[in-house]
Design a protein around this motif. Structure first.
Motif, PDB file in Angstrom:
ATOM      1  N   LYS A   1      16.721  48.514   6.995  1.00  0.00           N
ATOM      2  CA  LYS A   1      16.331  47.299   6.272  1.00  0.00           C
ATOM      3  C   LYS A   1      16.033  47.615   4.810  1.00  0.00           C
ATOM      4  N   SER A   2      15.232  48.642   4.580  1.00  0.00           N
ATOM      5  CA  SER A   2      14.852  48.993   3.223  1.00  0.00           C
ATOM      6  C   SER A   2      16.068  49.424   2.393  1.00  0.00           C
ATOM      7  N   VAL A   3      16.943  50.243   2.976  1.00  0.00           N
ATOM      8  CA  VAL A   3      18.112  50.726   2.242  1.00  0.00           C
ATOM      9  C   VAL A   3      19.074  49.582   1.942  1.00  0.00           C
ATOM     10  N   ILE A   4      19.333  48.726   2.914  1.00  0.00           N
ATOM     11  CA  ILE A   4      20.265  47.606   2.705  1.00  0.00           C
ATOM     12  C   ILE A   4      19.747  46.664   1.630  1.00  0.00           C
ATOM     13  N   GLU A   5      18.464  46.335   1.688  1.00  0.00           N
ATOM     14  CA  GLU A   5      17.905  45.384   0.720  1.00  0.00           C
ATOM     15  C   GLU A   5      17.830  45.988  -0.683  1.00  0.00           C
ATOM     16  N   SER A   6      17.464  47.272  -0.785  1.00  0.00           N
ATOM     17  CA  SER A   6      17.300  47.874  -2.108  1.00  0.00           C
ATOM     18  C   SER A   6      18.625  48.287  -2.735  1.00  0.00           C
ATOM     19  N   GLU A   7      19.553  48.775  -1.926  1.00  0.00           N
ATOM     20  CA  GLU A   7      20.811  49.296  -2.473  1.00  0.00           C
ATOM     21  C   GLU A   7      21.913  48.243  -2.576  1.00  0.00           C
ATOM     22  N   TYR A   8      21.863  47.214  -1.717  1.00  0.00           N
ATOM     23  CA  TYR A   8      22.971  46.243  -1.681  1.00  0.00           C
ATOM     24  C   TYR A   8      22.518  44.811  -1.932  1.00  0.00           C
ATOM     25  N   ASP A   9      21.207  44.639  -2.133  1.00  0.00           N
ATOM     26  CA  ASP A   9      20.657  43.313  -2.447  1.00  0.00           C
ATOM     27  C   ASP A   9      21.050  42.269  -1.402  1.00  0.00           C
ATOM     28  N   VAL A  10      21.030  42.689  -0.145  1.00  0.00           N
ATOM     29  CA  VAL A  10      21.320  41.797   0.974  1.00  0.00           C
ATOM     30  C   VAL A  10      20.045  41.687   1.820  1.00  0.00           C
ATOM     31  N   PRO A  11      19.562  40.477   2.080  1.00  0.00           N
ATOM     32  CA  PRO A  11      18.337  40.340   2.875  1.00  0.00           C
ATOM     33  C   PRO A  11      18.562  40.749   4.331  1.00  0.00           C
ATOM     34  N   VAL A  12      17.516  41.281   4.928  1.00  0.00           N
ATOM     35  CA  VAL A  12      17.569  41.731   6.323  1.00  0.00           C
ATOM     36  C   VAL A  12      16.357  41.187   7.056  1.00  0.00           C
ATOM     37  N   GLU A  13      16.573  40.700   8.269  1.00  0.00           N
ATOM     38  CA  GLU A  13      15.468  40.278   9.124  1.00  0.00           C
ATOM     39  C   GLU A  13      15.475  41.112  10.390  1.00  0.00           C
TER      40      GLU A  13
ATOM     41  N   SER B   1      24.919  40.961  12.504  1.00  0.00           N
ATOM     42  CA  SER B   1      23.770  41.572  13.169  1.00  0.00           C
ATOM     43  C   SER B   1      24.072  42.998  13.591  1.00  0.00           C
ATOM     44  N   LEU B   2      22.979  43.709  13.892  1.00  0.00           N
ATOM     45  CA  LEU B   2      23.041  45.126  14.243  1.00  0.00           C
ATOM     46  C   LEU B   2      22.068  45.423  15.363  1.00  0.00           C
ATOM     47  N   PHE B   3      22.349  46.500  16.102  1.00  0.00           N
ATOM     48  CA  PHE B   3      21.398  47.084  17.030  1.00  0.00           C
ATOM     49  C   PHE B   3      21.545  48.592  16.867  1.00  0.00           C
ATOM     50  N   LEU B   4      20.463  49.270  16.511  1.00  0.00           N
ATOM     51  CA  LEU B   4      20.551  50.663  16.096  1.00  0.00           C
ATOM     52  C   LEU B   4      20.043  51.644  17.145  1.00  0.00           C
ATOM     53  N   VAL B   5      20.001  51.222  18.391  1.00  0.00           N
ATOM     54  CA  VAL B   5      19.499  52.141  19.406  1.00  0.00           C
ATOM     55  C   VAL B   5      20.241  51.950  20.725  1.00  0.00           C
ATOM     56  N   ALA B   6      21.571  52.075  20.646  1.00  0.00           N
ATOM     57  CA  ALA B   6      22.404  51.995  21.845  1.00  0.00           C
ATOM     58  C   ALA B   6      22.504  53.391  22.458  1.00  0.00           C
ATOM     59  N   TRP B   7      21.770  53.617  23.554  1.00  0.00           N
ATOM     60  CA  TRP B   7      21.766  54.917  24.228  1.00  0.00           C
ATOM     61  C   TRP B   7      22.997  55.012  25.125  1.00  0.00           C
ATOM     62  N   LEU B   8      23.837  55.986  24.837  1.00  0.00           N
ATOM     63  CA  LEU B   8      25.091  56.127  25.571  1.00  0.00           C
ATOM     64  C   LEU B   8      25.321  57.598  25.936  1.00  0.00           C
ATOM     65  N   PRO B   9      26.018  57.871  27.017  1.00  0.00           N
ATOM     66  CA  PRO B   9      26.813  56.917  27.813  1.00  0.00           C
ATOM     67  C   PRO B   9      26.073  56.287  28.992  1.00  0.00           C
ATOM     68  N   ARG B  10      24.905  56.818  29.394  1.00  0.00           N
ATOM     69  CA  ARG B  10      24.297  56.420  30.666  1.00  0.00           C
ATOM     70  C   ARG B  10      23.341  55.236  30.542  1.00  0.00           C
ATOM     71  N   THR B  11      22.346  55.355  29.675  1.00  0.00           N
ATOM     72  CA  THR B  11      21.224  54.415  29.690  1.00  0.00           C
ATOM     73  C   THR B  11      21.651  52.974  29.457  1.00  0.00           C
ATOM     74  N   HIS B  12      22.428  52.751  28.423  1.00  0.00           N
ATOM     75  CA  HIS B  12      22.867  51.396  28.088  1.00  0.00           C
ATOM     76  C   HIS B  12      24.354  51.195  28.388  1.00  0.00           C
ATOM     77  N   GLY B  13      24.893  52.057  29.234  1.00  0.00           N
ATOM     78  CA  GLY B  13      26.316  51.974  29.557  1.00  0.00           C
ATOM     79  C   GLY B  13      26.727  50.641  30.148  1.00  0.00           C
ATOM     80  N   ASP B  14      25.893  50.075  31.029  1.00  0.00           N
ATOM     81  CA  ASP B  14      26.231  48.786  31.638  1.00  0.00           C
ATOM     82  C   ASP B  14      26.309  47.678  30.593  1.00  0.00           C
ATOM     83  N   TYR B  15      25.353  47.679  29.652  1.00  0.00           N
ATOM     84  CA  TYR B  15      25.372  46.665  28.594  1.00  0.00           C
ATOM     85  C   TYR B  15      26.618  46.828  27.724  1.00  0.00           C
TER      86      TYR B  15
END
Length: 294
Positions: free
Chosen positions: A49-61, A80-94
């Motif tokens: 969030k901090s890097v995107i807003e400061s370096e690219y002037d794009v708001p992030v929620e 949108s983004l999700f930065l914690v996709a555990w693979l291959p096992r934990t979130h494999g079904d999702y």
């Protein structure tokens, strides 16, 4: 004269409205980052969030949801983004469900692990593996419970499968709670030198705070070494190509993640993220494709 004044005032109002409308049109829609209870996801999301807003002037929620809605949200949203996709096992079904509808940006860090953990003072000759939990004396000392986290977490899903796989379903109850409640229960047990088994993962600050060990998993039901990936909406590459390129370059070492988590536990996720940014300008420069002195 009155009519002229009215016309001038009306014209000024039109120009003001047009100016506001133009400014609003120029303001980009925010990028939404879904976050859940995983501590490393929280702090990495604040860094992004901090890097995107400061370096690219794009708001992030930041939007807090459970894991399932995070994957579905990225699949359905345009930005949108999700930065914690555990693979291959934990979130494999999702990932199997939405993989064709999301953009996997690659690995954020490697060396993640899931498991069940106990305090180091629990004798290994009595409890060294999940299979040992079948022993009546071990079941009694653990109170027939395994302290878990939130119901929607991938770790809870594989823990339920592990209970079934080891034939523990008649002897143990998996307790649903928040991550904070899990670590609080762990601390109470350690303070009283009591036995406790908790659903655990690495990286996490509890490994720095407490002397713990993973139970062996001879059946391999909790999975092995995992990597944590970033996923994005399909449209992000087109709407924000520079941000998209930066995210594909984003990567952490396991030591960096561990340090951020220790700082987050002592301060907050937001402050820990800022400490990382301040202390690693060369890393941020590498992500953004700029020189450190740019």
């Amino acid at each position: 004269m009155k009519r002229l004044s009215f016309v001038l005032v009306a014209a000024a109002l039109v120009l003001a409205v047009a100016s506001v409308t133009t400014a609003s049109a120029a303001e980009p829609e925010p990028i939404r980052i879904y976050i859940d209870e995983y501590a490393e996801g929280q702090v990495m999301s604040h860094v992004a969030k901090s890097v995107i807003e400061s370096e690219y002037d794009v708001p992030v929620e930041l939007k807090t949801v459970s894991v399932g809605p995070a994957f579905l949200g990225v699949a359905k949203d345009d930005r949108s983004l999700f930065l914690v996709a555990w693979l291959p096992r934990t979130h494999g079904d999702y990932m199997d469900r939405v993989g064709k509808d999301v953009d996997n940006l690659g690995e954020l860090f490697d060396g993640a692990r899931l498991g069940w953990a106990v305090p180091a003072y629990v004798p290994q000759d009595q409890l060294s593996s999940i299979a040992d939990m079948k022993k009546p004396e071990v079941q009694e000392k653990l109170g027939g419970t395994i302290q878990g986290i939130s119901a929607g977490a991938g770790l809870m899903q594989v823990s339920k499968e592990t209970i079934d796989g080891y034939g523990l379903d008649d002897d143990y109850r998996l307790i649903t709670a928040s991550s904070a409640a899990m670590t609080a229960a762990l601390k109470r047990a350690i303070d009283n030198r009591e036995w406790i088994a908790v659903t655990a993962w690495s990286p996490h600050w509890m490994w720095e705070r407490f002397d713990l060990r993973y139970l062996d998993d001879p059946e391999g039901l909790l999975g092995g070494r995992e990597h944590v990936d970033a996923i994005a909406s399909k449209g992000l590459a087109k709407s924000e190509p520079d941000v998209h390129a930066m995210l594909k370059r984003m990567h952490y070492s396991l030591d960096q993640i561990n340090t951020m988590l220790v700082n987050a536990e002592a301060t907050s996720y937001k402050e820990a993220a800022q400490i990382f940014i301040d202390e690693h300008p060369e890393v941020i420069a590498e992500w953004t494709g700029k020189s450190a002195t740019h």
